[in-house]
Design a protein around this motif. Structure first.
Motif, PDB file in Angstrom:
ATOM      1  N   THR A   1       6.443 -12.129  -2.886  1.00 37.40           N
ATOM      2  CA  THR A   1       6.365 -12.159  -1.430  1.00 37.40           C
ATOM      3  C   THR A   1       7.461 -11.299  -0.820  1.00 37.40           C
ATOM      4  O   THR A   1       7.220 -10.525   0.107  1.00 37.40           O
ATOM      5  N   LEU A   2       8.670 -11.413  -1.349  1.00 33.45           N
ATOM      6  CA  LEU A   2       9.795 -10.619  -0.856  1.00 33.45           C
ATOM      7  C   LEU A   2       9.547  -9.127  -1.066  1.00 33.45           C
ATOM      8  O   LEU A   2       9.790  -8.313  -0.167  1.00 33.45           O
ATOM      9  N   ILE A   3       9.029  -8.762  -2.212  1.00 29.70           N
ATOM     10  CA  ILE A   3       8.736  -7.355  -2.505  1.00 29.70           C
ATOM     11  C   ILE A   3       7.663  -6.827  -1.556  1.00 29.70           C
ATOM     12  O   ILE A   3       7.775  -5.714  -1.035  1.00 29.70           O
ATOM     13  N   ASN A   4       6.627  -7.616  -1.302  1.00 29.95           N
ATOM     14  CA  ASN A   4       5.575  -7.204  -0.378  1.00 29.95           C
ATOM     15  C   ASN A   4       6.109  -7.027   1.040  1.00 29.95           C
ATOM     16  O   ASN A   4       5.737  -6.082   1.740  1.00 29.95           O
ATOM     17  N   GLU A   5       6.998  -7.922   1.462  1.00 29.20           N
ATOM     18  CA  GLU A   5       7.598  -7.800   2.795  1.00 29.20           C
ATOM     19  C   GLU A   5       8.458  -6.541   2.883  1.00 29.20           C
ATOM     20  O   GLU A   5       8.431  -5.842   3.898  1.00 29.20           O
TER      21      GLU A   5
ATOM     22  N   VAL B   1       6.818   0.739   5.270  1.00 29.19           N
ATOM     23  CA  VAL B   1       5.693   1.370   5.970  1.00 29.19           C
ATOM     24  C   VAL B   1       6.008   1.460   7.465  1.00 29.19           C
ATOM     25  O   VAL B   1       5.838   2.516   8.088  1.00 29.19           O
ATOM     26  N   HIS B   2       6.491   0.359   8.031  1.00 32.08           N
ATOM     27  CA  HIS B   2       6.821   0.364   9.460  1.00 32.08           C
ATOM     28  C   HIS B   2       7.919   1.384   9.762  1.00 32.08           C
ATOM     29  O   HIS B   2       7.845   2.098  10.765  1.00 32.08           O
TER      30      HIS B   2
ATOM     31  N   ILE C   1      -2.895   8.419  14.149  1.00 28.61           N
ATOM     32  CA  ILE C   1      -3.004   7.889  12.776  1.00 28.61           C
ATOM     33  C   ILE C   1      -2.106   6.671  12.605  1.00 28.61           C
ATOM     34  O   ILE C   1      -2.447   5.726  11.899  1.00 28.61           O
ATOM     35  N   ARG C   2      -0.946   6.678  13.271  1.00 28.76           N
ATOM     36  CA  ARG C   2      -0.068   5.501  13.226  1.00 28.76           C
ATOM     37  C   ARG C   2      -0.806   4.296  13.797  1.00 28.76           C
ATOM     38  O   ARG C   2      -0.788   3.217  13.207  1.00 28.76           O
ATOM     39  N   THR C   3      -1.481   4.474  14.920  1.00 24.49           N
ATOM     40  CA  THR C   3      -2.247   3.375  15.536  1.00 24.49           C
ATOM     41  C   THR C   3      -3.329   2.880  14.585  1.00 24.49           C
ATOM     42  O   THR C   3      -3.504   1.674  14.401  1.00 24.49           O
ATOM     43  N   ASN C   4      -4.043   3.814  13.952  1.00 19.59           N
ATOM     44  CA  ASN C   4      -5.102   3.424  13.008  1.00 19.59           C
ATOM     45  C   ASN C   4      -4.543   2.633  11.825  1.00 19.59           C
ATOM     46  O   ASN C   4      -5.141   1.648  11.385  1.00 19.59           O
ATOM     47  N   LEU C   5      -3.393   3.056  11.317  1.00 20.32           N
ATOM     48  CA  LEU C   5      -2.792   2.332  10.193  1.00 20.32           C
ATOM     49  C   LEU C   5      -2.308   0.949  10.615  1.00 20.32           C
ATOM     50  O   LEU C   5      -2.410  -0.016   9.854  1.00 20.32           O
ATOM     51  N   LEU C   6      -1.768   0.835  11.808  1.00 18.86           N
ATOM     52  CA  LEU C   6      -1.269  -0.461  12.271  1.00 18.86           C
ATOM     53  C   LEU C   6      -2.400  -1.444  12.563  1.00 18.86           C
ATOM     54  O   LEU C   6      -2.198  -2.652  12.506  1.00 18.86           O
ATOM     55  N   ILE C   7      -3.584  -0.934  12.854  1.00 17.90           N
ATOM     56  CA  ILE C   7      -4.741  -1.800  13.117  1.00 17.90           C
ATOM     57  C   ILE C   7      -5.232  -2.450  11.822  1.00 17.90           C
ATOM     58  O   ILE C   7      -5.749  -3.558  11.831  1.00 17.90           O
ATOM     59  N   GLU C   8      -5.040  -1.753  10.711  1.00 16.60           N
ATOM     60  CA  GLU C   8      -5.491  -2.282   9.416  1.00 16.60           C
ATOM     61  C   GLU C   8      -4.785  -3.598   9.105  1.00 16.60           C
ATOM     62  O   GLU C   8      -3.630  -3.796   9.451  1.00 16.60           O
ATOM     63  N   ASP C   9      -5.498  -4.482   8.407  1.00 17.95           N
ATOM     64  CA  ASP C   9      -4.916  -5.770   8.023  1.00 17.95           C
ATOM     65  C   ASP C   9      -3.875  -5.624   6.925  1.00 17.95           C
ATOM     66  O   ASP C   9      -2.890  -6.337   6.882  1.00 17.95           O
ATOM     67  N   ASP C  10      -4.096  -4.703   6.002  1.00 19.92           N
ATOM     68  CA  ASP C  10      -3.210  -4.579   4.846  1.00 19.92           C
ATOM     69  C   ASP C  10      -2.527  -3.218   4.851  1.00 19.92           C
ATOM     70  O   ASP C  10      -3.089  -2.229   4.394  1.00 19.92           O
TER      71      ASP C  10
ATOM     72  N   SER D   1       1.300  -0.643   1.622  1.00 23.33           N
ATOM     73  CA  SER D   1       1.572   0.425   0.667  1.00 23.33           C
ATOM     74  C   SER D   1       2.113   1.652   1.381  1.00 23.33           C
ATOM     75  O   SER D   1       1.382   2.329   2.117  1.00 23.33           O
ATOM     76  N   LEU D   2       3.389   1.939   1.170  1.00 19.89           N
ATOM     77  CA  LEU D   2       3.996   3.130   1.754  1.00 19.89           C
ATOM     78  C   LEU D   2       3.344   4.384   1.186  1.00 19.89           C
ATOM     79  O   LEU D   2       3.096   5.344   1.923  1.00 19.89           O
ATOM     80  N   SER D   3       3.039   4.385  -0.080  1.00 17.74           N
ATOM     81  CA  SER D   3       2.406   5.547  -0.712  1.00 17.74           C
ATOM     82  C   SER D   3       1.075   5.867  -0.050  1.00 17.74           C
ATOM     83  O   SER D   3       0.749   7.028   0.204  1.00 17.74           O
ATOM     84  N   ARG D   4       0.311   4.827   0.250  1.00 21.43           N
ATOM     85  CA  ARG D   4      -0.994   5.022   0.897  1.00 21.43           C
ATOM     86  C   ARG D   4      -0.819   5.558   2.315  1.00 21.43           C
ATOM     87  O   ARG D   4      -1.501   6.488   2.731  1.00 21.43           O
ATOM     88  N   ALA D   5       0.117   4.977   3.064  1.00 23.47           N
ATOM     89  CA  ALA D   5       0.370   5.443   4.429  1.00 23.47           C
ATOM     90  C   ALA D   5       0.823   6.898   4.405  1.00 23.47           C
ATOM     91  O   ALA D   5       0.359   7.725   5.202  1.00 23.47           O
TER      92      ALA D   5
END
Length: 191
Positions: free
Chosen positions: A142-146, A152-153, A167-176, A179-183
């Motif tokens: 949980t800590l690693i995910n946070e 990402v933020h 694109i920032r808005t689109n990424l922030l709308i996503e639930d998950d 992943s920094l690599s994905r962003a």
């Protein structure tokens, strides 16, 4: 508590990890040598590993520090010496790095690759000062995910809004968005 390995376990560990970490962690101890007897294969193997790892350590540390470790007999002695001397915290540097992270923005002439690489370098150095305790109940996940979501933020906050606001808005709308690599890959593709 670490356990001492038998020769058979050492061979298994040798094939699994090549004994590098076991030497540093004191899991691989020097086999006993009986006076007057020829050296056993275990002693020869242990000595070869110890010399190899000592050479690796000498090759990666600052040359000015070589005299302080040159006469150390074992990897454990070198590692202990280095840890005692240099593994202290550095609150001023941590503060400086966190401040850099908070102020880091993508410059007008800066590519996404340059921005991301600098941000990652700051974070990687900051991780060196972080001490995450061992966890047996899954809280570390949980800590690693946070922390990953925080990365990402941080990345998204520093993007040039005029170029990447959509694109920032689109990424922030996503639930998950954990992943920094994905962003990074999505923003890089947009660039």
């Amino acid at each position: 508590m670490a356990k001492i390995m038998s020769y058979g376990q050492m061979q298994s560990e040798w094939s699994r990890r090549k004994n590098k970490l076991g030497f540093v962690e004191r899991l691989v101890k020097k086999p006993a040598v009986t006076e007057g007897e020829e050296e056993s294969p275990e002693v020869v193997m242990w000595r070869q590993c110890n010399v190899m790892i000592k050479a690796w350590l000498r090759n990666v540390i600052e040359p000015r520090l070589h005299p302080s470790i040159i006469f150390s007999g074992t990897v454990v002695e070198i590692w202990k010496e280095l840890k005692e001397c240099y593994s202290t915290g550095n609150p001023p540097r941590v503060h400086q790095l966190k401040n850099e992270l908070n102020e880091r923005k993508q410059g007008k002439d800066q590519s996404i690759i340059e921005y991301y690489t600098r941000l990652k370098a700051i974070r990687d150095e900051l991780i060196n000062y972080s001490h995450v305790p061992q966890c047996t109940y899954g809280a570390a996940t949980t800590l690693i995910n946070e922390r990953e979501e925080e990365k990402v933020h941080q990345f998204l906050m520093g993007l040039d809004t005029s170029l990447y606001g959509h694109i920032r808005t689109n990424l922030l709308i996503e639930d998950d968005i954990t992943s920094l690599s994905r962003a990074y890959a999505l923003v890089l593709r947009e660039e």
